[in-house]
Design a protein around this motif. Structure first.
Motif: not given
Ligand SMILES: NC(=O)c1ccc[n+]([C@@H]2O[C@H](COP(=O)([O-])OP(=O)(O)OC[C@H]3O[C@@H](n4cnc5c(N)ncnc54)[C@H](OP(=O)(O)O)[C@@H]3O)[C@@H](O)[C@H]2O)c1
Length: 305
Positions: A8-13, A31-33, A50-53, A70-75, A136-138, A160-164
């Motif tokens: 929910a704190t991420g770009y997509v979420g 939310i992890r923080n 909590g944390d995804l892991s 599920h929109t979170a992803f740990e980079a 790894w995604r498929p 999603p495509g590249i998000v803007y």
């Molecule tokens: N952005 C794009 O253009 C795009 C395009 C296609 C697909 N996607 C996919 O969409 C998904 C989300 O991308 P995004 O751009 O939104 O990424 P993002 O802005 O980096 O957001 C990632 C989110 O995941 C959370 N997160 C990361 N690790 C976590 C953990 N261990 N436990 C709990 N929460 C965790 C982050 O929380 P914190 O705030 O605590 O870091 C944040 O809320 C990804 O799978 C990405 O591949 C994105």
């Protein structure tokens, strides 16, 4: 609906959270923080710290919800492994509900990059040729799709495509670097990017979550078929001083950025007939044609921060 949302704190979420809350749904957000969690509760969201892991931090809450989005992803290097853990946990939570006769839907966020370079117009049934970054995604998509149990457990994959839009992501970075006078393009820029505005994407999440007939794969792109060169040219035209545009050969880019370089050099023409069949109509029609508005969105978001 009661909805459990990750990322929910991420770009997509964060865009998805807004559209779910606006539509009147009750959202519990992982939310992890803890500081971010306090912030989230101000917006009427129930934070789950909590944390995804660590599935024990969220599995029980997920099980009480009608939908798991599920929109979170740990980079990090362990990102794919953590994603697998999260998928296993949320699918198990949804299955436990279904076993009790309670409906559940699981929405997994993948990426159009799993298609690789497309030939022709790639709809949701196109073959997958993932670029190495998302190789790894498929397998995870398959895990989710195989969990489908009809109306009792709907399994959805959004690509999603590249998000803007707003202040984050690849396109916002392009706007920022152009303002600083230099834009780097991987390759010659004749490749096409498939893009989608964050608010349109969020609307698709709302539709697949709430429509009882939605299941399977959904593509999300504005279908503008834009060449990177045209996007960059429009961004440069709107910058205060004309920025330098530097084309970085793919080998050089790969040496610096790893497999991300190849993802940026993909040539993708993508269609979303399944998403459109849900009544989804993107309101933003292209990046190049929206640069003035995108600059305004970037400014507004940056000021808000
Ligand atoms: N952005 C794009 O253009 C795009 C395009 C296609 C697909 N996607 C996919 O969409 C998904 C989300 O991308 P995004 O751009 O939104 O990424 P993002 O802005 O980096 O957001 C990632 C989110 O995941 C959370 N997160 C990361 N690790 C976590 C953990 N261990 N436990 C709990 N929460 C965790 C982050 O929380 P914190 O705030 O605590 O870091 C944040 O809320 C990804 O799978 C990405 O591949 C994105």
């Amino acid at each position: 609906m009661r909805i459990f949302l990750t990322g929910a704190t991420g770009y997509v979420g964060s865009a998805v959270l807004q559209s779910l809350v606006r539509a009147g749904h009750e959202v519990s957000a992982l939310i992890r923080n803890p500081r971010e969690a306090a912030h989230a509760s101000l917006f009427g969201t129930s934070p789950v710290v909590g944390d995804l892991s660590e599935p024990q931090t969220y599995a029980a809450v997920a099980e009480t919800c009608d939908a798991i989005v599920h929109t979170a992803f740990e980079a990090s290097k362990r990102g794919p492994q953590v994603d697998r853990q999260a998928i296993d946990a949320v699918l198990a939570a949804a299955a436990r509900r279904a076993d009790r006769g309670q409906r559940a839907v699981v929405v997994y966020t993948s990426s159009l990059w799993v298609l690789g370079n497309t030939s022709g117009r790639a709809a949701e049934d196109a073959a997958l040729r993932p670029t190495p970054l998302v190789g790894w995604r498929p397998e995870l998509e398959r895990l989710v799709l195989d969990a489908d149990r009809g109306p009792l457990l709907r399994a959805v994959v959004v690509r999603p495509g590249i998000v803007y839009g707003g202040s984050r992501g690849i396109v916002a970075d392009l706007l920022k670097t152009a303002a600083n006078g230099l834009v780097r393009v991987v390759g010659d820029g004749r490749n096409h990017w498939a893009c989608v505005h964050d608010k349109d994407l969020a609307d698709l999440y709302l539709r697949v979550t709430t429509n009882p007939d939605a299941s399977g794969v959904y593509h999300a792109t504005d279908e503008a078929d834009e060449r990177v060169a045209d996007i960059v040219e429009s961004v440069a035209r709107h910058a205060k001083g004309l920025p330098d545009i530097r084309h970085v050969p793919i080998e050089e880019a790969r040496a610096k950025m790893g497999p991300y370089a190849e993802a940026l050099a993909l040539n993708q023409i993508v269609r979303c007939p399944r998403a459109r069949a849900l009544g989804w109509v993107p309101t933003s029609h292209s990046v190049a044609g929206s640069v003035a508005r995108l600059l305004e969105e970037l400014r507004a978001k940056s000021e808000a921060v």
